[in-house]
Design a protein around this motif. Structure first.
Motif, PDB file in Angstrom:
ATOM      1  N   TYR A 378       0.812  -1.213   0.000  1.00 46.28           N
ATOM      2  CA  TYR A 378       0.000   0.000   0.000  1.00 46.28           C
ATOM      3  C   TYR A 378       0.855   1.277   0.000  1.00 46.28           C
ATOM      4  CZ  TYR A 378       0.666  -0.753   5.079  1.00 46.28           C
ATOM      5  OH  TYR A 378       1.197  -1.010   6.323  1.00 46.28           O
ATOM      6  N   LEU A 381       0.629   2.980  -3.538  1.00 51.48           N
ATOM      7  CA  LEU A 381      -0.634   3.442  -4.091  1.00 51.48           C
ATOM      8  C   LEU A 381      -0.521   4.916  -4.478  1.00 51.48           C
ATOM      9  CD1 LEU A 381      -3.145   1.866  -1.533  1.00 51.48           C
ATOM     10  CD2 LEU A 381      -2.671   1.088  -3.866  1.00 51.48           C
ATOM     11  N   GLN A 382      -1.114   5.274  -5.612  1.00 49.20           N
ATOM     12  CA  GLN A 382      -1.099   6.670  -6.012  1.00 49.20           C
ATOM     13  C   GLN A 382      -2.071   7.462  -5.147  1.00 49.20           C
ATOM     14  OE1 GLN A 382      -2.771   5.609  -9.983  1.00 49.20           O
ATOM     15  NE2 GLN A 382      -4.066   7.386  -9.676  1.00 49.20           N
ATOM     16  N   ILE A 384      -5.095   9.934  -4.131  1.00 54.30           N
ATOM     17  CA  ILE A 384      -6.449  10.094  -4.654  1.00 54.30           C
ATOM     18  C   ILE A 384      -6.699  11.569  -4.970  1.00 54.30           C
ATOM     19  CG2 ILE A 384      -8.906   9.815  -4.120  1.00 54.30           C
ATOM     20  CD1 ILE A 384      -8.069   7.564  -2.187  1.00 54.30           C
ATOM     21  N   THR A 397     -10.909   4.199 -10.790  1.00 51.93           N
ATOM     22  CA  THR A 397      -9.661   3.680 -10.211  1.00 51.93           C
ATOM     23  C   THR A 397      -9.346   4.401  -8.901  1.00 51.93           C
ATOM     24  OG1 THR A 397      -8.380   5.261 -11.542  1.00 51.93           O
ATOM     25  CG2 THR A 397      -8.691   3.054 -12.449  1.00 51.93           C
ATOM     26  N   GLN A 398      -9.827   5.645  -8.763  1.00 58.33           N
ATOM     27  CA  GLN A 398      -9.616   6.389  -7.522  1.00 58.33           C
ATOM     28  C   GLN A 398     -10.320   5.681  -6.360  1.00 58.33           C
ATOM     29  OE1 GLN A 398      -8.061  10.019  -7.557  1.00 58.33           O
ATOM     30  NE2 GLN A 398      -7.151   8.690  -9.087  1.00 58.33           N
ATOM     31  N   THR A 401      -8.392   2.678  -5.273  1.00 59.67           N
ATOM     32  CA  THR A 401      -7.302   3.057  -4.376  1.00 59.67           C
ATOM     33  C   THR A 401      -7.838   3.320  -2.974  1.00 59.67           C
ATOM     34  OG1 THR A 401      -6.018   4.038  -6.180  1.00 59.67           O
ATOM     35  CG2 THR A 401      -5.473   4.748  -3.950  1.00 59.67           C
ATOM     36  N   LYS A 404      -8.423   0.091  -1.221  1.00 53.80           N
ATOM     37  CA  LYS A 404      -7.160  -0.525  -0.796  1.00 53.80           C
ATOM     38  C   LYS A 404      -6.617   0.139   0.462  1.00 53.80           C
ATOM     39  CE  LYS A 404      -5.664  -2.118  -5.381  1.00 53.80           C
ATOM     40  NZ  LYS A 404      -4.649  -1.958  -6.471  1.00 53.80           N
ATOM     41  N   GLU A 405      -6.753   1.460   0.531  1.00 57.18           N
ATOM     42  CA  GLU A 405      -6.272   2.178   1.712  1.00 57.18           C
ATOM     43  C   GLU A 405      -7.121   1.832   2.929  1.00 57.18           C
ATOM     44  OE1 GLU A 405      -4.233   6.130  -0.313  1.00 57.18           O
ATOM     45  OE2 GLU A 405      -6.272   6.273   0.501  1.00 57.18           O
ATOM     46  N   GLU A 452      -5.069   9.235   3.992  1.00 56.25           N
ATOM     47  CA  GLU A 452      -3.720   9.156   3.441  1.00 56.25           C
ATOM     48  C   GLU A 452      -2.655   9.485   4.476  1.00 56.25           C
ATOM     49  OE1 GLU A 452      -4.094  11.583  -0.060  1.00 56.25           O
ATOM     50  OE2 GLU A 452      -4.696   9.848  -1.281  1.00 56.25           O
TER      51      GLU A 452
END
Length: 475
Positions: A378, A381-382, A384, A397-398, A401, A404-405, A452
């Motif tokens: 993780y 990860l890019q 958001i 895709t945001q 993410t 996943k977070e 984040e």
């Protein structure tokens, strides 16, 4: 074009990264390794068939082209064309402003988004985002391809031209189109001043000196020595040297840094020219001033560790048996020379290879870690996009993410599919309640930033490479 070529002054330069900080307002900044003093270069002879042909083309254009054209523009085009024919991402011609920025990079004084890049086929590839910069905060990763800037494709453009599109004032925004693992996405960054300090240090576990080296510039060796002495006075028993995501820099600094950890006479690196001759550089007082580190050491590295960072890691590993912990390094093993023209422009061409103490050429291969360890998945990860609020029914895709977070933080246990359904809403709601945020069940800017921040904290606590290094130097 006169028959005599412009006189140049050459700096014999060892460059392990023609790594470019994406700068604002100051041209292109390169990370180079200056080694020897300047020497006057003999003027090129123009009586060869090739030079006569070039001269003929120039005169034909000048005398017959249907409209006026700048002789400077033609000359620069010819130079760039010849260098381009080398098909070498580390050879390039720079005009005055670009050359000025090179010197800014050497002195660690530049502004931008903080990503080191190089040419990769039609696009620009990120070698390493620098810690603490917009590029790093935006989640850009080594290997990411920049395919467009502010919606404009950079296919076929030189590194210089591509970087020019990314210029702007500090505080302004630039949107990069990134291609990663076959998928493309846009990432907007706010340009900022790039940190000048290259060495950060602290004590961990009460007795281990942790030193992070973010790049290798004019003051890095001195900064490293200062950090070592300060930690030594505080009674540390060992050191962890972190060169992860360090894109490299100056060779003379890499020599000084390495020599501090090697016994005198031990090899730091080798340079091999095209005729096979090798020059060997060995540790000694001329590099370290007599200062030596004798306490246990471990080095952390990853795919963003390049050039001078690899010289440093390779020297300590092969000549002092220092363990390397992390993942395979980048693999930059060629040498460039830089020539200065009177008009302040510069030209770089690759002239040799640099080798590790054992004679290994790590170009495009990198150094192999003694112990393989990495950040948790993780960590890659890019970020958001916070310009939008995500809610029930959204698909992107945001959101994938976000899921996943939330999963990494223990709030989401369903399938990660990019669909904001009831389970995603429940996870977001639970997170907002725990963190005392406004409970909306939607992922707004404040919620996303909070998530984040928690992820970054979790990454720091689950740094497997650092944990491994701590266990090794504590023995």
């Amino acid at each position: 074009m006169n028959k005599k070529q412009p006189k140049t002054v050459k700096r014999t330069t060892l460059m392990w990264s023609i790594l470019i900080a994406l700068v604002v307002g100051g041209g292109v900044a390169y990370s180079v390794a200056y080694f020897q003093t300047r020497a006057v270069v003999s003027q090129a002879q123009t009586d060869t068939a090739s030079m006569q042909k070039i001269q003929s083309v120039y005169e034909t254009i000048e005398g017959n082209y249907y409209k006026s054209v700048s002789s400077k523009k033609i000359t620069n085009g010819a130079i760039k064309g010849m260098i381009s024919a080398l098909n070498d991402p580390f050879s390039e011609y720079m005009d005055k402003s670009e050359a000025t920025s090179l010197n800014d990079q050497i002195s660690s004084s530049f502004s931008g988004i903080g990503a080191e890049v190089q040419k990769s086929d039609q696009y620009i590839k990120i070698i390493s985002p620098i810690k603490g910069t917009p590029a790093k905060k935006a989640g850009l990763q080594p290997g990411d391809l920049i395919t467009a800037v502010n919606g404009k494709s950079i296919a076929g453009k030189s590194v210089t031209d591509a970087v020019n599109l990314m210029r702007g004032k500090i505080g302004t925004k630039v949107t990069l189109t990134i291609k990663r693992a076959g998928k493309s996405f846009d990432q907007t960054l706010t340009r900022a001043k790039i940190p000048v300090s290259t060495v950060n240090s602290r004590i961990i576990n009460k007795k281990i000196g942790y030193i992070q080296i973010t790049s290798v510039s004019e003051r890095t060796a001195a900064e490293l020595k200062t950090a070592l002495k300060r930690l030594d006075k505080k009674g540390v028993s060992s050191y962890i040297l972190d060169v992860r995501d360090n894109p490299g820099g100056l060779m003379n600094q890499a020599l000084k840094m390495s020599s501090m950890f090697l016994k005198n006479g031990k090899t730091i690196m080798q340079v091999q020219t095209k005729n096979g001759q090798r020059q060997v550089y060995k540790a000694g007082k001329k590099y370290d001033g007599g200062y030596k580190v004798t306490k246990p050491v471990a080095v952390l590295m990853n795919g963003g560790s390049a050039s001078a960072a690899e010289i440093f890691a390779g020297a300590l590993h092969q000549s002092a048996n220092v363990p390397l912990i992390g993942t395979q390094s980048y693999g930059k093993g060629t040498v460039q020379t830089v020539s200065d023209f009177k008009d302040k422009s510069e030209m770089k061409i690759t002239i040799a290879k640099w080798l590790t103490p054992n004679g290994d050429w790590i170009n495009k291969k990198g150094l192999t870690p003694t112990y393989k360890a990495d950040y948790p998945k993780y960590a890659y990860l890019q970020l958001i996009n916070t310009n939008k609020t995500y809610q029930i029914g959204d698909v992107s895709t945001q959101i994938k993410t976000l899921q996943k977070e939330l999963k990494a933080l223990g709030f989401f246990n369903d399938k990660v599919n990019g669909y904001f359904g009831s389970t995603t809403k429940t996870a977001v709601t639970a997170y907002q309640k725990k963190e005392k945020l406004s409970v909306t069940g939607t992922a707004n800017k404040k919620t996303i930033l909070s998530i984040e921040t928690k992820i970054q904290s979790k990454i720091a606590k689950n740094d497997q490479a650092l944990n491994k290094a701590e266990s090794i130097v504590s023995k």
